[in-house]
Design an enzyme around this catalytic site. Sequence first.
Site, PDB file in Angstrom:
ATOM      1  N   ASP A 301       1.181  -1.091  -0.412  1.00  0.00           N
ATOM      2  CA  ASP A 301       0.091   0.396   0.151  1.00  0.00           C
ATOM      3  C   ASP A 301       0.926   0.818  -0.007  1.00  0.00           C
ATOM      4  O   ASP A 301       1.712   1.424   0.933  1.00  0.00           O
ATOM      5  CB  ASP A 301      -0.402   0.167   1.653  1.00  0.00           C
ATOM      6  N   ASP A 533      -1.942   0.332   6.518  1.00  0.00           N
ATOM      7  CA  ASP A 533      -2.314   0.870   7.529  1.00  0.00           C
ATOM      8  C   ASP A 533      -3.382   1.155   7.580  1.00  0.00           C
ATOM      9  O   ASP A 533      -3.953   1.554   8.758  1.00  0.00           O
ATOM     10  CB  ASP A 533      -0.946   1.927   8.034  1.00  0.00           C
ATOM     11  N   ASP A 537      -7.280  -1.414   3.833  1.00  0.00           N
ATOM     12  CA  ASP A 537      -6.791  -2.319   3.866  1.00  0.00           C
ATOM     13  C   ASP A 537      -6.340  -3.793   4.321  1.00  0.00           C
ATOM     14  O   ASP A 537      -6.568  -4.492   4.462  1.00  0.00           O
ATOM     15  CB  ASP A 537      -4.970  -2.219   4.135  1.00  0.00           C
TER      16      ASP A 537
END
Length: 780
Positions: A301, A533, A537
Amino acid sequence: MKPIKCEQLTNLEMGLSQEEVKLAKANIIETNPQKSIKQLVFEELFSYFNIINYILAALVIYTGSYRNLLFMGIVITNTIVSLYQKIQSRRILNKLALLNAQKYTVLRQGKQVVVNMDEIVEGDLIFLASGAQIPCDGIVRFGQCQVNESLLTGEADALDRQENGSLYGGCFIVSGKCIMQAVLVGDQQYMASILKEAKREKAYPSKLRDSLESLIKFCSWIIFPAGAALFIKLFFFSKIQLNHAILNTTASMIGMIPEGLIILTSTALLTAAVQMARKKVLIHELYCIENLARVDTLCLDKTGTITSGKMTVTDVLAANENYSKADLKQIIANVTHAVQDENLTAQALSRYVSDLEVSQEASKVFPFSSAQKCSGAVFQEEAYYIGAYTFMFEHADPDVLKQIEQYAQTGNRVLAIAKGKAATTLKRQDYELCGLVLIEDEIRPNAKEILDYFKSEEVDLKIISGDDPTTVNSIAKRAGINGKAIDMSQVREDEIDQVVQEYSIFGRVTPIQKRMMVEALQQAGHTVGMTGDGVNDVMALKQADCSIAMGSGAQAAMSVASMVLLEDQFNVMPSIVAHGRCVINNIQRTASLFLVKTLFSFMLTILTVVWMREYPFVPIQLTLVSAICIGMPAFFLTFEQDTRRIKDHFMINVLSRAVPGALALSSMICVLYILMSFGVCGLGFEVFKTLSTLLAILNGLFVLYMICSPLTIMRMIVISLSIACATIAILFLPSAFMLKPFSWLALVLVLGLGVGDALLIRWLVYLPWKDILSRFAWSR
C-alpha cells in the site's frame, strides 16, 4: 440481525459513575485464554511423545539395563530447554502485546478515560472514529459513521449509521465519528466469538505446521503396532529372552520418535518471534514467519509504506474567477471541521487551514467513503465536497483531466473541491468545480534501498493505492519501481486475474479490489505478502498469506495483520524477511537429519518383523547415533545465516534429503546381516549390532555432509566436531555404549560397507524424489 435496543440511556455529559462501573457487566470474552505456567509445564512434561518415552523408560528399567536409559537424559534436557524458551518467549511477547493492546476512550464521571477492551462495561459511552474496531454491541448515541459489517454478513459495502443505529462487536468503523453506548457486552453480544474471528477467520496457511501434523499422525499410527509386531516376532518366534526382546523393541520405538524435530521447530519459531519483538515487530501468528519466508509477491500500500505518511498541501488552485485562494481555504476549513476525519489526507488539509476559524456549521456530514473517494458537508442549501475528481463528476471535463494529469506526473495528489446541491448521500453527479488541491506525499528516505532488496531477492512488487494511477506511478518511479500502471476504476471484476499478472502499479483501487487482487495472485500459485495501515486495507490484509500493518495505522488493520511494525519502521522489512528465511531454511535442513533416523528405524523394524532375527540396535546405541549425527549438528546449524527464499513443499524438501540416507543405511545393514548369516568374519549378533551402530554413524556423517553442502567454515566445524565426538566414543567409551570388540577384518568390512553407503546415497539423491513425493496427497 435484529436491531439493538437500549432500555436505559447513559447521560451523554457525565457517562457512568465509578459505582455504576463496578456493578456493570464487563466486556470479557474467553475466546482464547492464555495458558498458565502450570498448564505449560504439564503439557510439556506430558506431551504425546514424552508419554511414549516414559513408557519405554519404564520398560528399560524393568530389564535392569539402566545405561540404556541415557536417551531419557536427552528427552529431559529437550523438555527443560523447550519449556524455558516458551515461558521466556511468552513473557517478552506479552510485554510487547501490551503496548499494542486495543485502547478505547470512554466517558466516566464527566471525564474521558482510556481503557482496554475488556475494561469496557455495559452502559459505557465509547468514542469511536475511522479505523476503530467496535468492541461490543451497542447503539450510536451521538454523531454518524459508516460501518463495515463484512465479518458478520459477508457484505463489504459500508453502511451508514445515524443516532440510535445498531453497531455490532467485531465490525469496523470505515469513516466518521460517533459516541456509542455499550448495550450487549462480553458473551451477550451477537456472535460472541466475533472478536476472535475478526483477527482471522481461519488458521494461517502453513505448510510447515501441516507437515508436522501429518508426521505426528503418521508416527501415532505406526509406532505402537510396529512395536507390538516386533516384540511378538522377537519373543515368540525368534525365542529371544524377554529382557533382550524388550530392549530391541524399545530401541526401534525410540528411533521412530521424531521428538527433537517438534521441539526444534517450536523453539526456533519462538526464538524468531522474540528476536523480532526486540526490533519492535509484534508477531500475532507464529507460523506467519514461515509464510514471510516464502513470500514471492509483495503488495505494498503506497501510503505509509513507500511514503512516510507525512502529507503536505503545497498549493490550492481556483477553477475560475468566482473563487479566490482564500475562499477555497475557507471551504476546506469548514468541511474538514464538519467531517472530522482522521486519515492522513484529512490531517494534511486540517494543518493547511489551521489558522482559520470556521465560518459555517454543517447541517449534514458525509464522512470519507473509500468507494466514492470523497467526503463532504451540507451548509444550509449548499453542499461542498472534497475528493477525487473522476469519482465525483458524472461528466469529466477533458481540460481539467489534462491539468490533473500534469500535476500527477510530478508526484502530486490532486483533490477537487466541488459545490453542489444538498443531498442525502454521496454520489457521482455534475458538481460545480471550485478548485484543485495539490498534496505532496513524502517518500521514505530508505524506500528505494528496501525495494531494491526485494527485487534482488526475486520478490515481485505490486504498488497498490487509491490515488490517481499517474500519481502512484510517479511516486513508484521515484522509489525505484518501473512497471506498467493501470487505473483500476476502469477494470472489470473478470479482468482482475489477468491485470495483476501484467501490471505492477495500480491506482484508484477500492478495498474490495485489493482483496480480489491478493486472491487472484494466490490462485496463480503465489505466496502473497501485504502491507497496509488503513481500514481500506483490512480485507486484503486478511486475505494475504502474510500481512504486515503499521503501528500508527488503523486499529482494524492491526487487528487482522499477521505482524505489526509498532514504530512504522519499514526499514526493518529486509531484516525480518531474511531472519524468517534463516529460521525456516535451518528447520528444513535439520529436519532431514531427524527424519533419517525415523525412517530407517521404521524400515529396519519392518525388516526384522518379516526377516531378520533381531533388531540391529539397543537403545543406548541409537542414543549415541542421535547425539553425534543429529542433536549436536542440529543445534549448531540453527544459527546458520541462510537467507534463500523458501521454495517447494516443506515435507517434500525434507524427505527428498532424508529418504536416500534411510534407504542406504537399511540396505547396508541388510548386506551386513546376510554376511553374518553366512558366517563371514565370524560375526555374532552382539558384533552385528556394534557394526550396525558404526554404519549408522558413518551414514549420519554422510547425510550431514550432503545437507551441509556447499561447505562453509561453520559447517566444516560442525562436521569435524561430529567426527571427533564419534571417534572419542568408539575408541575410549565402547563399553558405555555397549560396543563389542571386533576384528580388523570386521573393521575393513564395515568401512567397505560405509563406502558403499556413501556411493548409494550419492546415487539415490539424483533420483526425482520431489516428483515422486509430490504425488502423495499429504504433500499438496
